[in-house]
Design an enzyme around this catalytic site. Sequence first.
Site, PDB file in Angstrom:
ATOM      1  N   ASP A  96     -25.014  -4.500 -18.650  1.00 49.41           N
ATOM      2  CA  ASP A  96     -25.305  -5.788 -19.167  1.00 49.41           C
ATOM      3  C   ASP A  96     -25.289  -6.849 -18.273  1.00 49.41           C
ATOM      4  OD1 ASP A  96     -22.587  -5.882 -18.070  1.00 49.41           O
ATOM      5  OD2 ASP A  96     -21.531  -5.551 -19.916  1.00 49.41           O
ATOM      6  N   GLU A 118     -25.881   3.246 -20.260  1.00 52.54           N
ATOM      7  CA  GLU A 118     -24.823   2.752 -20.981  1.00 52.54           C
ATOM      8  C   GLU A 118     -25.066   1.765 -22.116  1.00 52.54           C
ATOM      9  OE1 GLU A 118     -20.739   1.441 -18.714  1.00 52.54           O
ATOM     10  OE2 GLU A 118     -21.653  -0.301 -19.283  1.00 52.54           O
ATOM     11  N   GLU A 132     -23.078 -11.271 -21.094  1.00 53.70           N
ATOM     12  CA  GLU A 132     -23.209  -9.870 -21.017  1.00 53.70           C
ATOM     13  C   GLU A 132     -23.819  -9.302 -22.473  1.00 53.70           C
ATOM     14  OE1 GLU A 132     -20.322 -10.614 -17.844  1.00 53.70           O
ATOM     15  OE2 GLU A 132     -20.499 -11.357 -19.741  1.00 53.70           O
ATOM     16  N   HIS A 205     -11.430 -11.214 -13.911  1.00 56.73           N
ATOM     17  CA  HIS A 205     -12.602 -11.968 -13.614  1.00 56.73           C
ATOM     18  C   HIS A 205     -13.642 -12.543 -14.545  1.00 56.73           C
ATOM     19  CE1 HIS A 205     -14.627  -8.316 -14.920  1.00 56.73           C
ATOM     20  NE2 HIS A 205     -15.823  -8.827 -14.541  1.00 56.73           N
ATOM     21  N   ARG A 207     -15.490 -14.971 -17.230  1.00 55.23           N
ATOM     22  CA  ARG A 207     -15.462 -16.491 -17.254  1.00 55.23           C
ATOM     23  C   ARG A 207     -14.673 -16.759 -18.310  1.00 55.23           C
ATOM     24  NH1 ARG A 207     -20.825 -14.682 -15.975  1.00 55.23           N
ATOM     25  NH2 ARG A 207     -21.632 -15.905 -14.487  1.00 55.23           N
ATOM     26  N   HIS A 238     -10.517 -11.718  -7.195  1.00 55.60           N
ATOM     27  CA  HIS A 238     -11.937 -11.993  -7.259  1.00 55.60           C
ATOM     28  C   HIS A 238     -12.267 -12.971  -6.605  1.00 55.60           C
ATOM     29  CE1 HIS A 238     -16.074 -12.456  -9.076  1.00 55.60           C
ATOM     30  NE2 HIS A 238     -15.815 -11.226  -9.559  1.00 55.60           N
TER      31      HIS A 238
END
Length: 379
Positions: A96, A118, A132, A205, A207, A238
């Site tokens: 993604d 996937e 994603e 991590h 957003r 991260h």
Amino acid sequence: MNVMVVFGTRPEAIKMAPVVQALRQRSDAFETCVCVTAQHRQMLDQALSLFDIEPDVDLNVMRPHQDLFQITTAVLNGLKPVLEERRPDIALVHGDTSTTMAASLACYYLKIPVGHVEAGLRTFDRYYPFPEEMNRVVTDSVATLYFAPTGGARDNLLRSGASPSHVFVTGNTVIDALFYTLSRSADRLPLTLDPAKRLILATMHRRENFGEPMREICRAIRDLVDGFSDVEAVIPVHPNPAVREMVTQMLCDEPRIHLIEPQEYEPFCALMNRASLILTDSGGVQEEAPSLKKPVLVLRDETERPEAVQMGVVKLVGPHYARIMEESVRLLSDPAAYDAMARAVSPYGDGKAAQRIASILTHYHAGTLAELGDAEMTT
């Protein structure tokens, strides 16, 4: 059969490495070209080194402070001459990322078939996770072959109109990568930990967790460590400043909370293997940790991996202090509750997904996909 494998981030590299290995083991059937975009340069290179993969093509698109427009256009423009020159019979992409979406679109423009590893994951909210969710929807809309990790992912693809004869449940290649890595170095921890203490491993991590949600997560981790004298925490921080500044500000002065740099895959697998409890907003960790019998609390309100929730191996707690505390305290205090999650069965496969994908590609090239049917492959 000429196969081009395209990826650009560390998670993609980890999950596609078993596919590259499986294809290269069948050199009589496949001519394999690995093309990396290097959307994430340093972290990608770590994974390539672990799996001994040297790319045939490296677009090296990463730039300081890059945004989604820059990544997408750089991948499209960089791939065009590569695809025109090599004209693969099929290009394989994963998951993604913006690399995945842009690469699949570039292939579509040149009428090159796409195989999506996937495939079929969905939250059905186009802005969560962002970008994603829309990346995988776009990729699935142009793909020819779909390698779904679970039956639920397959069902999503069939409902969206994918041809049943081109959708296959293979299991998730990340389990292949996990088992391979642990077989080499299950105990390669990146720091010294107290063997008498239980370990909470936390990664964040996304957003959507920047800002106040990240503050709530950090406050919960701090209070958990303060509340249990036999617990310590490790957080690979991260590099995104929105994560690093908040985590450092809130957790740097707690001696039983270890803030470390992002880890290469080998030591990170060792950390998962050592952990008692995992808190994460990562998709890959949701898949990997249940195979190691580790309870996972997902720091998100939704997941495109609902099978793990249904099987009882993960729980959604969101980035919410009260929920994180409630479920973590229960697992750390109640052995029966802990065992119920730790002993549940993972839905993500047996570590043979990449071999199944290679077999499907052989049938695709021979025009014999119909022999496989549309059910899960079990051999």
